[in-house]
Design a protein around this motif. Structure first.
Motif, mmCIF file in Angstrom:
data_model
loop_
_atom_site.group_PDB
_atom_site.id
_atom_site.type_symbol
_atom_site.label_atom_id
_atom_site.label_comp_id
_atom_site.label_asym_id
_atom_site.label_seq_id
_atom_site.Cartn_x
_atom_site.Cartn_y
_atom_site.Cartn_z
ATOM 1 N N PRO A 110 0.832 -1.207 0.000
ATOM 2 C CA PRO A 110 0.000 0.000 0.000
ATOM 3 C C PRO A 110 0.868 1.259 0.000
ATOM 4 O O PRO A 110 1.822 1.370 0.776
ATOM 5 C CB PRO A 110 -0.824 -0.125 1.279
ATOM 6 N N THR A 152 1.974 4.971 0.763
ATOM 7 C CA THR A 152 1.737 5.906 1.865
ATOM 8 C C THR A 152 1.938 7.355 1.453
ATOM 9 O O THR A 152 1.340 8.261 2.023
ATOM 10 C CB THR A 152 2.670 5.588 3.051
ATOM 11 N N SER A 153 2.810 7.606 0.450
ATOM 12 C CA SER A 153 3.025 8.976 -0.011
ATOM 13 C C SER A 153 3.625 8.971 -1.403
ATOM 14 O O SER A 153 4.248 7.984 -1.820
ATOM 15 C CB SER A 153 3.940 9.753 0.946
ATOM 16 N N ASP A 177 4.148 0.888 2.476
ATOM 17 C CA ASP A 177 4.168 0.244 3.788
ATOM 18 C C ASP A 177 4.381 -1.268 3.618
ATOM 19 O O ASP A 177 3.453 -2.002 3.278
ATOM 20 C CB ASP A 177 2.841 0.520 4.499
ATOM 21 N N ILE A 196 -7.647 -0.541 1.183
ATOM 22 C CA ILE A 196 -7.235 0.768 0.673
ATOM 23 C C ILE A 196 -8.260 1.377 -0.285
ATOM 24 O O ILE A 196 -8.152 2.547 -0.652
ATOM 25 C CB ILE A 196 -5.873 0.689 -0.035
ATOM 26 N N THR A 256 -9.974 5.193 -0.237
ATOM 27 C CA THR A 256 -9.230 6.154 0.572
ATOM 28 C C THR A 256 -8.668 7.252 -0.332
ATOM 29 O O THR A 256 -8.591 7.089 -1.556
ATOM 30 C CB THR A 256 -8.081 5.454 1.324
ATOM 31 N N HIS A 292 -3.312 7.063 -1.103
ATOM 32 C CA HIS A 292 -3.484 5.927 -0.208
ATOM 33 C C HIS A 292 -4.371 4.834 -0.814
ATOM 34 O O HIS A 292 -4.445 3.732 -0.251
ATOM 35 C CB HIS A 292 -4.057 6.399 1.131
ATOM 36 N N ASN A 293 -5.037 5.138 -1.910
ATOM 37 C CA ASN A 293 -5.839 4.115 -2.597
ATOM 38 C C ASN A 293 -5.033 3.387 -3.674
ATOM 39 O O ASN A 293 -5.597 2.674 -4.508
ATOM 40 C CB ASN A 293 -7.082 4.747 -3.222
#
Length: 236
Positions: free
Chosen positions: A100, A102-103, A132, A177, A180, A184-185
């Motif tokens: 997933p 995160t940024s 992550d 996810i 989101t 984050h999706n």
């Protein structure tokens, strides 16, 4: 073949036959090139036999083998070149990580930051994508991978199918996810430490299939798509 033979019989007969053919044809430029390759092939064969006698593994030597195809008298000789394996190709499927995101920031990652750099193109900026690993799926082995052209935009992609066990994990990951905020999706597709895609998710993916299109859509060519499919599924 006897281990005491100085050089392999097959390569020797081929070498001598090629020399005789060139002498009979008048020794033109193509013939001279053919003779040179025949000499080189014989040297390689001798070296291979020496290595075999001393127990040195064939994998220690990277050789480009040239196999000549029989042609009619007077025709131009044709050669089929067998290229050495791609570096890092061990014959085993490359492990995949599905992580997933995160940024995602518009700059290359700094050294040691743990992110994945997407290099800038003529139409897209450089990105640093962080993911992550603790929440993601690592060391995933796919059951099949196929390179194909997209039916909508015609860009190359690799369609990947997961094993039944990983499909359940993948459905849970994508479900967690879905919906989101960006980024984050998205989930990062990481192969051999390189980011190959970051698809966005709107709902849980239960079929165990996803597509790799590159860090940016259109990144893959026919060659890179087929090479990646082979690395993920060497049995194809």
């Amino acid at each position: 073949m006897n281990g005491s033979t100085e050089h392999p019989l097959h390569e020797t007969l081929l070498h001598d036959a090629l020399h005789a053919h060139v002498r009979e044809s008048g020794g033109d430029a193509a013939g001279a090139h053919l003779v040179g390759l025949a000499d080189g092939a014989l040297r390689v064969a001798r070296r291979r036999q020496r290595l075999a006698r001393t127990g040195v593994g064939v994998a220690a030597v990277a050789v480009v083998a040239t196999a000549w195809v029989a042609v009619a008298d007077g025709a131009t000789p044709r050669a089929h070149v067998v290229q050495p394996a791609v570096e890092g190709d061990t014959g085993k499927p490359a492990p995949v990580s599905l992580l997933p995101v995160t940024s995602s920031t518009e700059q290359a990652c700094t050294h040691g930051s743990g992110g994945y750099t997407v290099h800038a193109t003529a139409t897209h900026p450089a990105l640093c994508v962080r993911a992550d690993r603790a929440r993601g799926m690592t060391d995933v082995r796919v059951t099949s991978a196929k390179a194909e052209k997209g039916t909508i935009d015609g860009t190359w992609q690799v369609e990947v199918t997961l094993s039944p066990a990983d499909r359940t994990r993948f459905a849970a990951l994508t479900g967690s996810i879905a919906g989101t905020p960006v980024p984050h999706n998205e989930f990062a597709i990481v192969i051999d430490g390189k980011l190959w895609g970051r698809p966005s998710v709107t709902s849980s993916i239960t079929g165990g299939r996803f597509e790799i299109v590159g860090a940016y859509v259109g990144d893959l060519t026919s060659a890179t798509a087929h090479d990646l499919a082979h690395r993920l599924d060497p049995g194809r």
